[in-house]
Write an enzyme that holds these catalytic residues in place. Structure first.
Site, short mmCIF file in Angstrom:
data_model
loop_
_atom_site.label_atom_id
_atom_site.label_comp_id
_atom_site.label_asym_id
_atom_site.label_seq_id
_atom_site.Cartn_x
_atom_site.Cartn_y
_atom_site.Cartn_z
N THR A 43 -40.58 44.21 62.02
CA THR A 43 -39.64 44.05 60.90
C THR A 43 -39.63 45.27 60.00
OG1 THR A 43 -39.82 41.66 60.93
CG2 THR A 43 -39.22 42.63 58.83
N SER B 195 -42.83 42.35 67.75
CA SER B 195 -44.22 42.20 68.23
C SER B 195 -44.50 40.85 68.87
CB SER B 195 -45.22 42.50 67.12
OG SER B 195 -45.39 41.40 66.27
C1 SIN Z 1 -42.39 40.90 61.58
O1 SIN Z 1 -42.65 42.07 61.80
O2 SIN Z 1 -42.65 40.39 60.46
C2 SIN Z 1 -41.77 39.97 62.60
C3 SIN Z 1 -41.33 40.63 63.84
C4 SIN Z 1 -42.44 41.29 64.58
O3 SIN Z 1 -43.57 40.81 64.54
O4 SIN Z 1 -42.16 42.29 65.24
#
Ligand code: SIN
Length: 339
Positions: A12, A58
Site C-alpha cells: 500500500t 504482500s
Molecule cells: C498494505 O500494504 O497495507 C496492504 C497490501 C499489502 O500488504 O501489500
C-alpha cells in the site's frame, strides 16, 4: 557519505487510489521505490541507493521473493559503504518477512522494514512519514551498533520477529504481542528508547548471515491448522492422506489460550507426528504467545504469531539455527525490559 540501501517490494505504501471508485479503493504496488523516495528527507551525510526487488501486494508474498530479497541483502550488506537497509513492504505479510530476515541476519547492520496503511496518493498518506522514520532509524541504529531486523511504523520501532499486524484499517496497525517497541519517535524527530536493548547494544551478533544459504534452499511444506470448537482432526487427516505425508513436513497449530488443543485434534496431530511431521504450537490469542513447559507434547513457538511460526518451522526444518529477536527473547529476556 554513508550509503543507505532502499529495497522496494510494493504494498500500500506504493499504492494508488482508483479514479472514480466510490468505495475509495486503491491498487497496491503501483509506484516504484524511486517515486516513494521523492521528497522524503534523507539524513544529512547519507546518500540513498534504491532498487526495486518486486512490485507485489504482500498478500502474494512467497518463498522465492524472500530468496530474491536475501540475495540483495547478501550483496548490499557485504558492501563496506552500505551502513544499513530499508525495505518498503505491504503490511499484510510484513510480520512474516520480518521474521524470516531476523532469523537469517548476523545482526551486524540494521535492516528496517516499513509500509503504510494509506495509499501514496491519499491526502492522509502515512507512507512518507514511515519511510522518513525508517531512514532515520537506520542512521540512529547504525550509529549505536544496533544491527538486526526492525520495523518502523507509525513512529514506533519494533523488534523484527515480535511485530504483528493488529488492526485492519488504522495507521496504528502494529504491535509486538504485548512487548514494548524498541523506541518511539518524538515529534521533534528524536528516537526515545522504550526497552533496555537500546542501551545494551546489539542482540548477540552471530558468525555469518544465512542470506546466500537461504537463496538456494527449497521450501519445506509447512501448513497451519486451527484448534476451535468442533475441531476433530479432519483437516490434518486430509493433509496426511493427500500424498501419504510425503510432502507435508510441518504443522503449526493456532491453539486456544496458552497453547491448548482440542482432544480430537490432538489425536490427529499425534498421527501426523508418527508419520514424521513436526508440530509446533502458536496461539489464536493476540498477546502473550506460547511459552515452553516441561511436559510439552509439541514445541511452543514462543512469541511468534501463527504465520511467523510457519516460516520459522520451515527454517528450523532446513537446519537454520534460531536467531535474532526471537532468540534474544528466550536467552536475554532482560533486553526487552522497559527502559
Ligand atoms: C498494505 O500494504 O497495507 C496492504 C497490501 C499489502 O500488504 O501489500
Amino acid at each position: 557519505m554513508r550509503t543507505l540501501l532502499v529495497l522496494g517490494t510494493g504494498g500500500t505504501i506504493a499504492g494508488v487510489q482508483r479514479h472514480g471508485d466510490p468505495s475509495g479503493g486503491y491498487t497496491a504496488a503501483v509506484l516504484g521505490v524511486d517515486a516513494l523516495l521523492d521528497g522524503v528527507d534523507v539524513p544529512e551525510g547519507w546518500q540513498v541507493r534504491a532498487h526495486q526487488v518486486v512490485s507485489i501486494d504482500s498478500k502474494d508474498m512467497r518463498w522465492s521473493v524472500w530468496q530474491a530479497l536475501a540475495s540483495r541483502l547478501a550483496e548490499g550488506l557485504s558492501d563496506e559503504g552500505v551502513a544499513g537497509v530499508v525495505i518498503t513492504h505491504g503490511t499484510d505479510t510484513l510480520e512474516e518477512t520480518a521474521c524470516v530476515l531476523d532469523w537469517l541476519h548476523d545482526q551486524r547492520k540494521p535492516v528496517v522494514l516499513t509500509g503504510a496503511m494509506r495509499p501514496a496518493t491519499a491526502d492522509d498518506a502515512d507512507g512518507p512519514a514511515n519511510l522518513r522514520d525508517a531512514l532515520s532509524a537506520v542512521q540512529v541504529l547504525s550509529s549505536r551498533g544496533l544491527g538486526g531486523t526492525w520495523v518502523a511504523m507509525n513512529a514506533c520501532l519494533w523488534p523484527g520477529s515480535l511485530v504483528r499486524k493488529v488492526h485492519t484499517r488504522e495507521v496504528n496497525a502494529f504491535d509486538a504481542g504485548g512487548a514494548q517497541p524498541l523506541a518511539r519517535r518524538l515529534p521533534d524527530g528524536v528516537w526515545q528508547p522504550a526497552i533496555q536493548a537500546w542501551q545494551d547494544g546489539p542482540f548477540r551478533a552471530v558468525q555469518a548471515p544465512l542470506w546466500r544459504w537461504f537463496a538456494t534452499q527449497a521450501r519445506p511444506r509447512v501448513e497451519c491448522v486451527s484448534s476451535h470448537a468442533d475441531a476433530d482432526g479432519w483437516v490434518v487427516r486430509a493433509l496426511l492422506s493427500a500424498d501419504g505425508a510425503a510432502s507435508l513436513k510441518g504443522l503449526v497449530v493456532a491453539c486456544t489460550g496458552h497453547g491448548t488443543v482440542q482432544d480430537a485434534l490432538a489425536d490427529a496431530l499425534n498421527e501426523a507426528c508418527a508419520q514424521g511431521v513436526q508440530v509446533w504450537r502458536s496461539t489464536r490469542v493476540a498477546r502473550g504467545g506460547v511459552l515452553s513447559r516441561a511436559d510439552d507434547r509439541w514445541p511452543a513457538a514462543g512469541p511468534l504469531t501463527v504465520a511467523q511460526a510457519r516460516v520459522a518451522l520451515a527454517l528450523h526444518l532446513l537446519g537454520a539455527p534460531q536467531r535474532g529477536c526471537v532468540r534474544a527473547f528466550f536467552d536475554r529476556p532482560e533486553v526487552f525490559k522497559v527502559a
